[in-house]
Enzyme design. Structure first.
Site, PDB file in Angstrom:
ATOM      1  CE1 TYR A  51     -42.373 -21.335 -30.141  1.00 28.05           C
ATOM      2  CE2 TYR A  51     -42.621 -19.604 -31.784  1.00 28.05           C
ATOM      3  CZ  TYR A  51     -43.183 -20.546 -30.935  1.00 28.05           C
ATOM      4  OH  TYR A  51     -44.546 -20.703 -30.887  1.00 28.05           O
ATOM      5  CG  ASN A 114     -49.528 -25.316 -32.768  1.00 31.16           C
ATOM      6  OD1 ASN A 114     -49.362 -24.095 -32.762  1.00 31.16           O
ATOM      7  ND2 ASN A 114     -48.632 -26.157 -32.299  1.00 31.16           N
ATOM      8  CD  GLU A 128     -42.345 -19.266 -23.042  1.00 28.91           C
ATOM      9  OE1 GLU A 128     -43.542 -19.377 -22.693  1.00 28.91           O
ATOM     10  OE2 GLU A 128     -41.719 -20.182 -23.620  1.00 28.91           O
TER      11      GLU A 128
HETATM   12  P1  DAT Z   1     -45.439 -26.565 -28.077  1.00 28.17           P
HETATM   13  O1  DAT Z   1     -45.915 -25.371 -28.862  1.00 28.17           O
HETATM   14  O2  DAT Z   1     -46.520 -27.583 -27.879  1.00 28.17           O
HETATM   15  O3  DAT Z   1     -44.740 -26.187 -26.802  1.00 28.17           O
HETATM   16  P2  DAT Z   1     -42.792 -27.154 -29.146  1.00 28.17           P
HETATM   17  O4  DAT Z   1     -42.245 -26.238 -28.105  1.00 28.17           O
HETATM   18  O5  DAT Z   1     -42.189 -28.509 -29.269  1.00 28.17           O
HETATM   19  O6  DAT Z   1     -44.370 -27.328 -28.985  1.00 28.17           O
HETATM   20  O7  DAT Z   1     -42.661 -26.470 -30.572  1.00 28.17           O
HETATM   21  C1  DAT Z   1     -42.934 -25.090 -30.719  1.00 28.17           C
HETATM   22  C2  DAT Z   1     -43.716 -24.896 -31.987  1.00 28.17           C
HETATM   23  O8  DAT Z   1     -42.916 -25.288 -33.098  1.00 28.17           O
HETATM   24  C3  DAT Z   1     -44.978 -25.737 -32.099  1.00 28.17           C
HETATM   25  O9  DAT Z   1     -46.089 -25.146 -31.466  1.00 28.17           O
HETATM   26  C4  DAT Z   1     -45.166 -25.806 -33.572  1.00 28.17           C
HETATM   27  C5  DAT Z   1     -43.744 -25.859 -34.106  1.00 28.17           C
HETATM   28  N1  DAT Z   1     -43.307 -27.229 -34.336  1.00 28.17           N
HETATM   29  C6  DAT Z   1     -42.969 -28.154 -33.420  1.00 28.17           C
HETATM   30  N2  DAT Z   1     -42.622 -29.313 -33.963  1.00 28.17           N
HETATM   31  C7  DAT Z   1     -42.732 -29.122 -35.310  1.00 28.17           C
HETATM   32  C8  DAT Z   1     -42.510 -29.945 -36.455  1.00 28.17           C
HETATM   33  N3  DAT Z   1     -42.103 -31.211 -36.335  1.00 28.17           N
HETATM   34  N4  DAT Z   1     -42.746 -29.407 -37.682  1.00 28.17           N
HETATM   35  C9  DAT Z   1     -43.163 -28.129 -37.810  1.00 28.17           C
HETATM   36  N5  DAT Z   1     -43.389 -27.297 -36.777  1.00 28.17           N
HETATM   37  C10 DAT Z   1     -43.182 -27.794 -35.551  1.00 28.17           C
END
Ligand code: DAT
Ligand code: MG
Length: 138
Positions: A51, A114, A128
């Site tokens: 991440y 999620n 990844e």
């Molecule tokens: P995705 O998993 O759909 O690729 P992302 O890469 O934007 O989404 O974010 C990675 C993860 O971080 C996501 O699955 C859940 C967490 N996340 C994203 N936005 C968030 C927020 N606003 N508050 C809390 N957790 C969040």
């Protein structure tokens, strides 16, 4: 025609809720091919690498804590446009936008817990897959 590979991962909440079978079933029924899979617990170091793009976000600490909180089911899937179609099957990150019929739309109400991760681009998929399974899995 674009046969490609993506990295998908059932997160700790999905493993705990025994959704691995359902999620594998969805991708198999769609016509994708499972290439690699392992149940594993992510270390803090691996979580931070995975991440890294979110390291400056306010939720980064919670994200790392959550993804290391229990076993995940990490996978590599192959098929036609599997990166973008996989994202469609997962559903949107924002729970207000994850449609019923998608994995998140069917199983999650929150942005944080999620159920599933999926690579969002060819570059992310390459990165990844290598991080979790090594270059030989590309
Ligand atoms: P995705 O998993 O759909 O690729 P992302 O890469 O934007 O989404 O974010 C990675 C993860 O971080 C996501 O699955 C859940 C967490 N996340 C994203 N936005 C968030 C927020 N606003 N508050 C809390 N957790 C969040
Ligand atoms: Mg993402």
């Amino acid at each position: 025609m674009a046969i490609e590979k993506t990295f998908l991962m059932v997160k700790p909440d999905g493993v705990e809720r025994q959704l691995v079978g359902d999620i594998v079933d969805r991708f198999e029924r769609k016509g994708f091919t499972l290439c690699e899979a392992k149940l594993m617990t992510i270390t803090e170091d691996l979580a931070k690498q995975h991440y890294a793009e979110h390291s400056e976000r306010p939720f980064f600490g919670e994200l790392v804590d959550f993804i290391t909180s229990g076993p995940v089911f990490a996978m590599v899937w192959e098929g036609e446009n599997v990166i973008s179609v996989g994202r469609l099957m997962m559903g949107a990150t924002n729970p207000l936008e994850s449609a019923p019929g998608t994995i998140r739309g069917d199983y999650s109400t929150t942005v944080s817990h999620n159920v599933i991760h999926g690579s969002d681009s060819f570059a992310s998929a390459q990165r990844e897959i290598t991080l979790f399974f090594g270059e030989e899995a590309l």
